[in-house]
Design a protein around this motif. Structure first.
Motif, PDB file in Angstrom:
ATOM      1  N   HIS A  71       0.837  -1.254   0.215  1.00 30.99           N
ATOM      2  CA  HIS A  71       0.190  -0.033  -0.020  1.00 30.99           C
ATOM      3  C   HIS A  71       0.797   1.338   0.101  1.00 30.99           C
ATOM      4  O   HIS A  71       0.678   1.941  -0.728  1.00 30.99           O
ATOM      5  CB  HIS A  71      -0.974  -0.070   1.238  1.00 30.99           C
ATOM      6  CG  HIS A  71      -2.014  -1.020   1.090  1.00 30.99           C
ATOM      7  ND1 HIS A  71      -2.612  -1.533   2.179  1.00 30.99           N
ATOM      8  CD2 HIS A  71      -2.616  -2.080   0.178  1.00 30.99           C
ATOM      9  CE1 HIS A  71      -3.669  -2.337   1.781  1.00 30.99           C
ATOM     10  NE2 HIS A  71      -3.352  -2.764   0.445  1.00 30.99           N
ATOM     11  N   VAL A  72       1.709   1.394   0.859  1.00 29.12           N
ATOM     12  CA  VAL A  72       2.682   2.513   0.906  1.00 29.12           C
ATOM     13  C   VAL A  72       3.800   2.666  -0.118  1.00 29.12           C
ATOM     14  O   VAL A  72       3.899   3.876  -0.499  1.00 29.12           O
ATOM     15  CB  VAL A  72       3.431   2.577   2.204  1.00 29.12           C
ATOM     16  CG1 VAL A  72       2.488   2.727   3.607  1.00 29.12           C
ATOM     17  CG2 VAL A  72       4.624   1.717   2.513  1.00 29.12           C
ATOM     18  N   THR A  73       3.963   1.758  -0.789  1.00 28.44           N
ATOM     19  CA  THR A  73       4.837   1.676  -1.796  1.00 28.44           C
ATOM     20  C   THR A  73       4.178   1.910  -3.206  1.00 28.44           C
ATOM     21  O   THR A  73       5.043   1.752  -4.283  1.00 28.44           O
ATOM     22  CB  THR A  73       5.994   0.754  -1.832  1.00 28.44           C
ATOM     23  OG1 THR A  73       5.475  -0.543  -1.931  1.00 28.44           O
ATOM     24  CG2 THR A  73       6.822   0.830  -0.696  1.00 28.44           C
ATOM     25  N   SER A  74       2.882   1.582  -3.464  1.00 33.02           N
ATOM     26  CA  SER A  74       2.211   1.675  -4.632  1.00 33.02           C
ATOM     27  C   SER A  74       2.405   3.169  -5.307  1.00 33.02           C
ATOM     28  O   SER A  74       2.831   4.117  -4.557  1.00 33.02           O
ATOM     29  CB  SER A  74       0.711   1.405  -4.471  1.00 33.02           C
ATOM     30  OG  SER A  74       0.128   2.357  -3.675  1.00 33.02           O
ATOM     31  N   LYS A  75       2.201   3.220  -6.467  1.00 29.39           N
ATOM     32  CA  LYS A  75       2.493   4.482  -7.202  1.00 29.39           C
ATOM     33  C   LYS A  75       1.575   5.643  -6.266  1.00 29.39           C
ATOM     34  O   LYS A  75       2.009   6.721  -6.057  1.00 29.39           O
ATOM     35  CB  LYS A  75       2.020   4.314  -8.610  1.00 29.39           C
ATOM     36  CG  LYS A  75       2.128   5.775  -9.525  1.00 29.39           C
ATOM     37  CD  LYS A  75       1.831   5.662 -10.927  1.00 29.39           C
ATOM     38  CE  LYS A  75       0.717   4.839 -11.239  1.00 29.39           C
ATOM     39  NZ  LYS A  75       0.295   4.941 -12.690  1.00 29.39           N
ATOM     40  N   TRP A  76       0.263   5.234  -6.345  1.00 28.00           N
ATOM     41  CA  TRP A  76      -0.376   6.227  -5.675  1.00 28.00           C
ATOM     42  C   TRP A  76      -0.246   6.558  -4.187  1.00 28.00           C
ATOM     43  O   TRP A  76      -0.519   7.714  -3.673  1.00 28.00           O
ATOM     44  CB  TRP A  76      -1.825   6.110  -6.308  1.00 28.00           C
ATOM     45  CG  TRP A  76      -2.234   5.972  -7.485  1.00 28.00           C
ATOM     46  CD1 TRP A  76      -2.604   5.128  -8.279  1.00 28.00           C
ATOM     47  CD2 TRP A  76      -1.732   7.112  -8.859  1.00 28.00           C
ATOM     48  NE1 TRP A  76      -2.551   5.411  -9.784  1.00 28.00           N
ATOM     49  CE2 TRP A  76      -2.096   6.804  -9.909  1.00 28.00           C
ATOM     50  CE3 TRP A  76      -1.347   8.495  -8.602  1.00 28.00           C
ATOM     51  CZ2 TRP A  76      -1.831   7.557 -11.185  1.00 28.00           C
ATOM     52  CZ3 TRP A  76      -0.952   9.241  -9.888  1.00 28.00           C
ATOM     53  CH2 TRP A  76      -1.147   8.592 -10.823  1.00 28.00           C
ATOM     54  N   GLY A  77      -0.110   5.254  -3.501  1.00 25.84           N
ATOM     55  CA  GLY A  77       0.220   5.373  -2.084  1.00 25.84           C
ATOM     56  C   GLY A  77       1.156   6.229  -1.565  1.00 25.84           C
ATOM     57  O   GLY A  77       1.020   7.143  -0.871  1.00 25.84           O
ATOM     58  N   ALA A 108      -7.603   2.785   6.256  1.00 28.53           N
ATOM     59  CA  ALA A 108      -7.774   1.738   6.777  1.00 28.53           C
ATOM     60  C   ALA A 108      -6.655   1.028   7.262  1.00 28.53           C
ATOM     61  O   ALA A 108      -6.674   0.380   8.247  1.00 28.53           O
ATOM     62  CB  ALA A 108      -8.355   0.635   5.796  1.00 28.53           C
ATOM     63  N   ASP A 109      -5.493   1.547   6.577  1.00 31.44           N
ATOM     64  CA  ASP A 109      -4.060   0.987   7.301  1.00 31.44           C
ATOM     65  C   ASP A 109      -3.750   1.966   8.472  1.00 31.44           C
ATOM     66  O   ASP A 109      -2.750   1.743   8.934  1.00 31.44           O
ATOM     67  CB  ASP A 109      -3.277   0.988   6.397  1.00 31.44           C
ATOM     68  CG  ASP A 109      -3.165   0.321   5.385  1.00 31.44           C
ATOM     69  OD1 ASP A 109      -4.008  -0.970   5.178  1.00 31.44           O
ATOM     70  OD2 ASP A 109      -2.574   0.530   3.941  1.00 31.44           O
ATOM     71  N   GLY A 110      -4.571   2.961   8.981  1.00 27.50           N
ATOM     72  CA  GLY A 110      -4.020   3.787   9.812  1.00 27.50           C
ATOM     73  C   GLY A 110      -3.096   5.017   9.713  1.00 27.50           C
ATOM     74  O   GLY A 110      -2.293   5.608  10.430  1.00 27.50           O
ATOM     75  N   LEU A 111      -2.836   5.279   8.323  1.00 26.39           N
ATOM     76  CA  LEU A 111      -1.787   6.142   7.861  1.00 26.39           C
ATOM     77  C   LEU A 111      -2.402   7.605   7.426  1.00 26.39           C
ATOM     78  O   LEU A 111      -1.904   8.384   7.451  1.00 26.39           O
ATOM     79  CB  LEU A 111      -1.209   5.686   6.648  1.00 26.39           C
ATOM     80  CG  LEU A 111      -0.531   4.319   7.081  1.00 26.39           C
ATOM     81  CD1 LEU A 111       0.117   3.803   5.658  1.00 26.39           C
ATOM     82  CD2 LEU A 111       0.373   4.483   7.859  1.00 26.39           C
TER      83      LEU A 111
END
Length: 119
Positions: free
Chosen positions: A28-34, A72-75
């Protein structure tokens, strides 16, 4: 005077690579949009339309999905303001700020590798 090389990375064996929650969070955090959402919100609060303008090329659908996933990941923190017309503001949680700080050098490295092109 010798140049110092970066410290070696810890062995992969120190990570729980079998943990599906860890792998999913990294995805999730390293996806392009994330990555771009986290960097776009670093240190500030933005309305959805402001964030969309900040991230070139993101579709409405992908921005909505990415914000929901990171929330949802709390970020990401989402706050609906009870005003007329209503609007929603997004900011990073402390964990999101930490992730953004870790990802910024990666994004700067990538930009440097492609010659700093902005188009």
């Amino acid at each position: 005077m010798p140049t110092s090389s970066p410290a070696p990375a810890p062995p992969l064996s120190t990570l729980d690579t079998a943990c599906p929650q860890m792998r999913l969070l990294v995805e999730h955090v390293t996806s392009k949009w994330g990555l771009l959402v986290l960097l776009g919100l670093a240190g500030r609060t933005l309305r959805w339309s402001e964030l969309k303008r900040e991230i070139a090329g993101v579709s409405e659908k992908m921005l909505i999905q990415t914000l929901q996933t990171l929330e949802a990941d709390g970020l990401v923190h989402r706050e609906a303001r009870p005003v007329v017309p209503p609007h929603v503001e997004y900011s990073l949680t402390p964990a999101g700020e930490e992730a953004a700080a870790l990802l910024e050098p990666l994004a700067r490295w990538a930009q440097g590798r492609v010659g700093g092109a902005t188009s």
